[in-house]
Structures are given as structure tokens and as C-alpha cells.
Design an enzyme around this catalytic site. Structure first.
Site, PDB file in Angstrom:
ATOM      1  N   HIS A 151       4.267   1.984  -8.043  1.00 30.08           N
ATOM      2  CA  HIS A 151       3.341   0.923  -7.951  1.00 30.08           C
ATOM      3  C   HIS A 151       2.512   1.150  -9.116  1.00 30.08           C
ATOM      4  O   HIS A 151       1.948  -0.143  -9.573  1.00 30.08           O
ATOM      5  CB  HIS A 151       2.360   1.099  -6.683  1.00 30.08           C
ATOM      6  CG  HIS A 151       3.272   0.912  -5.523  1.00 30.08           C
ATOM      7  ND1 HIS A 151       3.379   1.913  -4.499  1.00 30.08           N
ATOM      8  CD2 HIS A 151       3.905  -0.333  -4.915  1.00 30.08           C
ATOM      9  CE1 HIS A 151       3.993   1.517  -3.378  1.00 30.08           C
ATOM     10  NE2 HIS A 151       4.478   0.181  -3.786  1.00 30.08           N
ATOM     11  N   GLN A 207       8.029  -9.212   7.835  1.00 32.62           N
ATOM     12  CA  GLN A 207       9.117  -8.677   7.186  1.00 32.62           C
ATOM     13  C   GLN A 207       9.787  -7.399   7.833  1.00 32.62           C
ATOM     14  O   GLN A 207      10.942  -6.851   7.439  1.00 32.62           O
ATOM     15  CB  GLN A 207       8.960  -8.386   5.513  1.00 32.62           C
ATOM     16  CG  GLN A 207       8.320  -7.279   5.483  1.00 32.62           C
ATOM     17  CD  GLN A 207       7.711  -7.208   3.799  1.00 32.62           C
ATOM     18  OE1 GLN A 207       7.114  -7.857   3.325  1.00 32.62           O
ATOM     19  NE2 GLN A 207       8.245  -6.317   3.229  1.00 32.62           N
ATOM     20  N   GLY A 236       0.744  -1.264  -0.031  1.00 32.22           N
ATOM     21  CA  GLY A 236       0.035  -0.063   0.108  1.00 32.22           C
ATOM     22  C   GLY A 236       0.901   1.137  -0.116  1.00 32.22           C
ATOM     23  O   GLY A 236       1.968   1.193  -0.409  1.00 32.22           O
ATOM     24  N   SER A 247       9.418   5.938  -3.425  1.00 35.41           N
ATOM     25  CA  SER A 247       9.188   4.842  -2.165  1.00 35.41           C
ATOM     26  C   SER A 247       8.140   5.504  -1.125  1.00 35.41           C
ATOM     27  O   SER A 247       8.074   6.410  -0.848  1.00 35.41           O
ATOM     28  CB  SER A 247      10.648   4.762  -1.457  1.00 35.41           C
ATOM     29  OG  SER A 247      10.452   4.096  -0.117  1.00 35.41           O
ATOM     30  N   SER A 248       7.500   4.479  -0.705  1.00 35.42           N
ATOM     31  CA  SER A 248       6.562   4.858   0.247  1.00 35.42           C
ATOM     32  C   SER A 248       7.008   5.447   1.621  1.00 35.42           C
ATOM     33  O   SER A 248       6.450   6.021   2.276  1.00 35.42           O
ATOM     34  CB  SER A 248       5.788   3.238   0.483  1.00 35.42           C
ATOM     35  OG  SER A 248       5.251   2.667  -0.478  1.00 35.42           O
ATOM     36  N   ARG A 249       8.219   5.118   1.823  1.00 36.68           N
ATOM     37  CA  ARG A 249       9.006   5.885   2.978  1.00 36.68           C
ATOM     38  C   ARG A 249       9.624   7.260   2.682  1.00 36.68           C
ATOM     39  O   ARG A 249       9.847   7.599   3.645  1.00 36.68           O
ATOM     40  CB  ARG A 249      10.307   4.978   3.238  1.00 36.68           C
ATOM     41  CG  ARG A 249       9.729   3.556   3.919  1.00 36.68           C
ATOM     42  CD  ARG A 249      11.089   2.736   4.244  1.00 36.68           C
ATOM     43  NE  ARG A 249      10.527   1.682   5.312  1.00 36.68           N
ATOM     44  CZ  ARG A 249      10.372   0.414   4.758  1.00 36.68           C
ATOM     45  NH1 ARG A 249      10.602   0.043   3.671  1.00 36.68           N
ATOM     46  NH2 ARG A 249      10.017  -0.370   5.680  1.00 36.68           N
ATOM     47  N   VAL A 254      10.871   4.002 -10.918  1.00 36.70           N
ATOM     48  CA  VAL A 254       9.967   5.333 -11.252  1.00 36.70           C
ATOM     49  C   VAL A 254      10.830   6.312 -10.324  1.00 36.70           C
ATOM     50  O   VAL A 254      10.627   6.048  -8.967  1.00 36.70           O
ATOM     51  CB  VAL A 254       8.701   5.160 -11.287  1.00 36.70           C
ATOM     52  CG1 VAL A 254       7.964   6.591 -11.583  1.00 36.70           C
ATOM     53  CG2 VAL A 254       8.174   4.096 -12.156  1.00 36.70           C
TER      54      VAL A 254
HETATM   55  O1  PAF Z   1       8.111  -4.726  -2.031  1.00 36.28           O
HETATM   56  C1  PAF Z   1       6.897  -4.782  -1.147  1.00 36.28           C
HETATM   57  O2  PAF Z   1       6.206  -4.040  -1.059  1.00 36.28           O
HETATM   58  C2  PAF Z   1       7.142  -6.088  -0.242  1.00 36.28           C
HETATM   59  O3  PAF Z   1       8.177  -6.455   0.031  1.00 36.28           O
HETATM   60  C3  PAF Z   1       6.204  -6.995  -1.012  1.00 36.28           C
HETATM   61  C4  PAF Z   1       6.802  -7.839  -2.077  1.00 36.28           C
HETATM   62  C5  PAF Z   1       4.707  -6.752  -1.183  1.00 36.28           C
HETATM   63  C6  PAF Z   1       5.891  -8.196   0.162  1.00 36.28           C
HETATM   64  O4  PAF Z   1       5.406  -7.756   1.326  1.00 36.28           O
END
Ligand code: PAF
Length: 293
Positions: free
Chosen positions: A45, A69, A39, A193-195, A184
Site C-alpha cells: 500500500h 465484497q 486498511g 497482503s493484509s491477509r 511488493v
Molecule cells: O484492493 C482492495 O483493497 C479493495 O478491493 C478495494 C479496491 C479497496 C475496494 O474495497
């Protein structure tokens, strides 16, 4: 006449529901593309969604902030969760369904089987984030089983992640094609990046030195430099001069096994992980040593 805004894709939260959508589409002869995400969707994305739409008859996006993770001191709790905004971004993109399971759905009581990640997961992120790839491979394999698509789309920015997933798919004979799409970037070069939302204005400026350092490596290779240690030193100097707060690694590796290179004789990847403030950023660039240089 006022136009209706494009509708957001339907959200399903159970494994049974997403599997049915995928299995039915495949039975009807449609190629299914899967875009796994956590997300906080950005243009990176959306480019994966576009690629899947180009290459497949049906596209499913998954949104799940995977707890396994993240390390104990990482940003799991504060990771941006923006489902409504994500759905708005996907509106009109032709996504058949968004699979947004709960943690309970993915890791029910009694869950205790994990993937032992391949060798390529050991260096770099494997050292900096112990257990990270165990969580990534486990959830990705679960997603591939829940939504048995024909192809799955990942970004080149998470280069080691895509190498790890490619290896896992091969080793476990998972019948899915792994498609790795270009990074991108913002107009100034910062990788999406989401971060990035964590960065203050000043950190955002300093974070640019990752891209500058990668471009320097590219330029040096283009000028005929083949000594990887020298290029690594110059990359670190650029990161330090650019004001990053710490460097986990800045290196040149073999694109297949991610082993550090001494000399650049063929394709190589410049790979960086560094912090701007508390935000850890990764980026990479493919370097190609041309014969005549
Ligand atoms: O790249 C990510 O956003 C995550 O590591 C993934 C592949 C969705 C797994 O949680």
C-alpha cells in the site's frame, strides 16, 4: 534537540468532507491521486502512496473494509482493522487526508444500486468468490464519486481486480486514470497482503510455493516452453509439493481478457489462487515470451 515525530494525516469520515478536499485541490490546479485500501496497510500500500506522491500534487488514502465484497463465509468479521497503526504508517508520507467512512456513510438505509461487473470479472475470482466484483466495482465507483481524483492507484497483485476496474472506468466514462503498480514482495518472494497476518509460521513457509510456482512458469517460458497446459501442470505440481492445502486455480491467461491460453505467443499472466491453512492467497506474474526463445 529532540525532533517531533511526523504527524499522522487528518481523517475525514464524510463524503461531503472528502469531496470538498478533492474539489478544492483540483480547482487550485493540483493533480489529485487516490489510493483506495481496506486498511491493514503494508509496504505494498505504501508503494501506491509513494507513486501517487510522485505523480500527483495531493494524495488521498481511503480506508474502508467494504462489506459488499465479502461472501457470507469469508473473513469480513475478522479482517484486520488497524486504523491507528495505519495512520502511524502514513505519518510523514505527505498524505493530505485519509477518508475512513463508516458503513452507514457508504451504504445508508435504502441503498440498493449495484454495478453489474464487466465480462472480465467472470472467470477465476468471479467463480471462486461469487458477488465479489459486484461489491468491489460498486464501492470503487462510489469512492471515485466521493473523491473525484485524477488518478487512482491499485496493486498488480490483485490483477483481475485492476482489469475489472479499468474496464468499468472505460465503460462508464469515469474521468480517472487507473495506475497499476508493481507487486511488493517480502525478501523471499511472498507477495505482501493484509491477509498474510493470518498465516502461522508453517503456513507462511508453505505459502511461498505460490511465488515458486510463478517463478517456475517464468523460467519455463524463458527456456522456450510455449505449451500453457504443460506449464499449468508444472505450476500445480509445485504448489502441491510446496504444501498448499487447496488450489482454486493455477493458470496462464491473456493479460487483457483473462481468457485461459493454450499457447504462449506474447505477453501472458500466470495467475494463482490457493490456500495455506484457511488463508486464501492470490498472486500473479507477467510472463513474456521473447521471439528468439
Ligand atoms: O484492493 C482492495 O483493497 C479493495 O478491493 C478495494 C479496491 C479497496 C475496494 O474495497
Amino acid at each position: 534537540m529532540s525532533q517531533m515525530p511526523p504527524s499522522t494525516p487528518p481523517v475525514v469520515s464524510t463524503i461531503a468532507a472528502i469531496r470538498e478536499i478533492v474539489v478544492r485541490a483540483k480547482a487550485a490546479g493540483r493533480r489529485v491521486g487516490l489510493v483506495p485500501t481496506m486498511g491493514a496497510l503494508h509496504a505494498g500500500h505504501l508503494s501506491l502512496v509513494e507513486a501517487s506522491r510522485r505523480e500527483c500534487g495531493l494524495t488521498v488514502v481511503t480506508i474502508f473494509v467494504n462489506p459488499t465484497q465479502f461472501g457470507p463465509h469469508e473473513d469480513f468479521a475478522k479482517y484486520p482493522r488497524t486504523l491507528e497503526a495505519d495512520l502511524e504508517k502514513l505519518a510523514g508520507m505527505g498524505v493530505e487526508a485519509v477518508f475512513a467512512p463508516t458503513s452507514q456513510q457508504m451504504y445508508p438505509e435504502g441503498f440498493s444500486t449495484y454495478v453489474d461487473p464487466p465480462e472480465v470479472a467472470r472467470p477465476w475470482e468471479g467463480v471462486a468468490r461469487p458477488g465479489h466484483f459486484r461489491g468491489v466495482t460498486t464501492v470503487v465507483l462510489k469512492l471515485f464519486n466521493a473523491a473525484p481524483a485524477d488518478a487512482a492507484y491499485f496493486g498488480h497483485k490483485d490483477y483481475q481486480q485492476s482489469a475489472v476496474i479499468r474496464r468499468m472506468v472505460e465503460d462508464f466514462n469515469v474521468p480517472i486514470e487507473i495506475r497499476v503498480m508493481p507487486t511488493v514482495r517480502e525478501p523471499d518472494g511472498l507477495a505482501m497482503s493484509s491477509r498474510n497476518v493470518y498465516l502461522s509460521l508453517d503456513e507462511r513457509r508453505r505459502a511461498l510455493s505460490l511465488f515458486q510456482s510463478l517463478k517456475l512458469a517464468e523460467q519455463l517460458v524463458g527456456q522456450g516452453e510455449r505449451d500453457a497446459a504443460l506449464i499449468r501442470r508444472r505450476m500445480c505440481q509445485t504448489l502441491e509439493a510446496g504444501g498448499v492445502d487447496s488450489i482454486d486455480y493455477a493458470t496462464i491467461v491473456d493479460p487483457e481478457n483473462l481468457a485461459e491460453l493454450n499457447r504462449i505467443e506474447g505477453p501472458a499472466i500466470a495467475l494463482i489462487a490457493a490456500r495455506a491453512g484457511k488463508t486464501r492467497l492470490i498472486d500473479n506474474l507477467l510472463l513474456t515470451a521473447s521471439e528468439e526463445a
